[in-house]
Structures are given as C-alpha cells and as structure tokens.
Enzyme design. Structure first.
Site, PDB file in Angstrom:
ATOM      1  CG  ASP A 104      -0.337  -0.086   2.534  1.00 43.97           C
ATOM      2  OD1 ASP A 104       0.907  -0.134   2.615  1.00 43.97           O
ATOM      3  OD2 ASP A 104      -1.091  -0.118   3.535  1.00 43.97           O
ATOM      4  CB  SER A 105       4.579   1.650   0.066  1.00 43.02           C
ATOM      5  OG  SER A 105       4.784   0.423  -0.622  1.00 43.02           O
ATOM      6  CG  ASP A 149       0.271  -4.069   1.967  1.00 42.71           C
ATOM      7  OD1 ASP A 149       0.118  -4.856   2.914  1.00 42.71           O
ATOM      8  OD2 ASP A 149       1.172  -3.220   1.923  1.00 42.71           O
ATOM      9  CD  GLU A 174      -0.462  -1.612   8.145  1.00 47.22           C
ATOM     10  OE1 GLU A 174       0.255  -1.179   7.224  1.00 47.22           O
ATOM     11  OE2 GLU A 174      -1.022  -0.858   8.985  1.00 47.22           O
ATOM     12  CD  GLU A 195       6.910  -0.282   8.707  1.00 46.77           C
ATOM     13  OE1 GLU A 195       7.208   0.837   8.237  1.00 46.77           O
ATOM     14  OE2 GLU A 195       5.938  -0.951   8.311  1.00 46.77           O
TER      15      GLU A 195
END
Length: 280
Positions: A61-62, A100, A132, A198
């Site tokens: 999703d970056s 993602d 996430e 992360e």
C-alpha cells in the site's frame, strides 16, 4: 540402493519452473536461510526483480506514496491496487506475489477481509495477502486461512494506524515489547505464514524470530529477522528523504535526471534522432 535427495533450492537467486510457495518460505526458515523481499508495482520492474532471483514481491500500500503521490498509505483503495497487483503477477514468473490489503478494506469484519482478499486473488492473481495488526485482526486471519488465502501479518509500526500511534515511531520498547511478542505468537497460531516486523528494536525482533516457527520479515528491525523488505524506490535512491532503516544502493534519481537531460539537449541541438534512429 538408497537414493540421495537433492539439496533444496535457495530462495534468493534460485531457479524453478514454479512459483515460490509458503512451504518454500517455511523450509528456508528451517535451514536458517535469509532472503530478500522488495516491493513492486508494475510489470517491467517486477520482471527485473524476478529475474534477479527475488523470491517474494510485495505490492505494498506504499503505492499510495510512490505511485499515486499521497503523503500516507491511507488514501489508496482496493481499486487502485488490484491493477498494480495484476501487472506484477504478469511481469513475474517465479516470485510469490503478496498484495497489501489497504486501509478500511478488512478491519470491519472477517467477511469484509475475505471479500477484499478474494478480489486480489481472483481479479489480480495474487498468491497471498498482507494485513496489519495483532490481536484485533486474529478473526480476519483465521477466516482467510480457513478459506484458502495465505496471510502475511504485519506488526510493530503499522502505517495504516499512524494517526492512532502518534506518527512514525519505533514500536515495542519496554512493556509494549511483551504485547508485540504476544501478537506475533497469536498471529502464528491463527495461521499466518509469515509476519513483518516494522520499526521495532533489533533485540526484540531477534527474540520474536527465535520464538516463532514462521518466518519474520524485518523493515527497520535489525539483522536478526529471517528476511528483509524495502520499498524499491527507497533502495534505488528515488526517495528524497528515506527513513533511517533504508540503505541506498543506487542513485537512480540522479541517473534518470542525467539521462533525460542528455536526451533533451540532443533534441534541442538536433543530434537526436540521428540517421540510425530514422526510417529510410
């Protein structure tokens, strides 16, 4: 006469007539083999990374920042990411492609998570999805796995929760380290095949890695994880102000600027196109 089994193919740089699977990642963990994961968002770069032997490509999703120009991952949608995922699948032949699940596409319920994951797998051909969160998404992980969707988990700094955690800060220091460890173990128990750590202290990431039977993938988590992941634009030097954990392996921004200036100068001077670039 006894037969001798062939040595297992290395994940990084290996060759195979099939895609890398979750079983391959588990086997690498058992033999203590480290491996790289990078992001990809289009077919051409996916092909380069695939041919370089990268075993796992993440359509992150970056893309919200590096493709669409937003200042966080929050605005990107499923409709934005499905075509990018499909392109990466088409551009690769060996790497596992992980998609993602973007913000607000799985948090509401396990059923919502399954519907979103199904789009990535049916429409884009993704081989796994990433989401996430720790304990709060266990029901989502369990349903996805039971439905046949491989799930990569993501804990520590979870960018989709940046407004809740108060910015891009290291997670897992002090007592919160115990909570992160508990999340990791719960996600493994729920069926996740790997977990991204992360921005967590290196010592904690190493302990989590030792406590799990599934691979850990670090990003800003030290060298003690089973694998590492970086956004490709970060490692290639396209990002103006990368995070502390990024190492720049190439000045792609500088090289691109030099090339496009050379092209522009030749257009202005009339040197391009030359006779060899013209049809006669």
């Amino acid at each position: 006469m006894s037969s001798v089994s062939a040595a297992p193919a290395a994940l990084y740089g290996g060759t195979s007539g099939r895609r890398v699977t979750v079983r391959d990642l588990a086997a690498a963990k058992e033999r203590h083999e480290k491996w790289p994961m990078v992001t990809a968002y289009d077919a051409m770069t996916a092909k380069v990374f695939d041919e370089a032997g990268i075993p796992v490509l993440l359509v992150g999703d970056s893309a919200a920042m590096v493709v669409y120009g937003y200042d966080s991952t929050l605005p990107v949608t499923v409709d934005d990411l499905v075509p990018l995922t499909a392109a990466v699948v088409r551009g690769s032949s060996r790497a596992m492609v992980v998609a993602d699940l973007p913000f607000a596409s799985y948090q509401a319920s396990p059923q919502q998570a399954l519907e979103t994951a199904a789009r990535f797998m049916k429409e884009a051909g993704a081989h796994a999805v990433k989401l996430e969160g720790g304990h709060r998404v266990l029901s989502q992980v369990e349903l996805l796995v039971s439905a046949g969707v491989p799930v990569m988990a993501h804990i520590g700094l979870t960018p989709q929760s940046v407004n809740v955690i108060g910015g891009y800060r290291v997670q897992g220091r002090g007592q919160s380290g115990d909570e992160l460890m508990a999340d990791a173990k719960a996600l493994e128990h729920a069926g996740a095949f790997a977990v991204v750590l992360e921005c967590v202290p290196a010592e904690l990431a190493e302990r989590v890695t030792a406590s799990l039977s599934i691979p850990t993938i670090g990003i800003g988590a030290g060298s003690g994880t089973d694998a590492q992941v970086l956004v490709w634009q970060d490692l290639m030097g396209l990002t103006p102000r990368p995070a502390k954990f990024v190492k720049k392996y190439f000045d792609l921004a500088g090289e691109m600027e030099r090339a496009v200036r050379a092209y522009a100068d030749e257009v202005v001077s009339g040197a391009f196109p030359a006779p060899e670039h013209s049809y006669h």
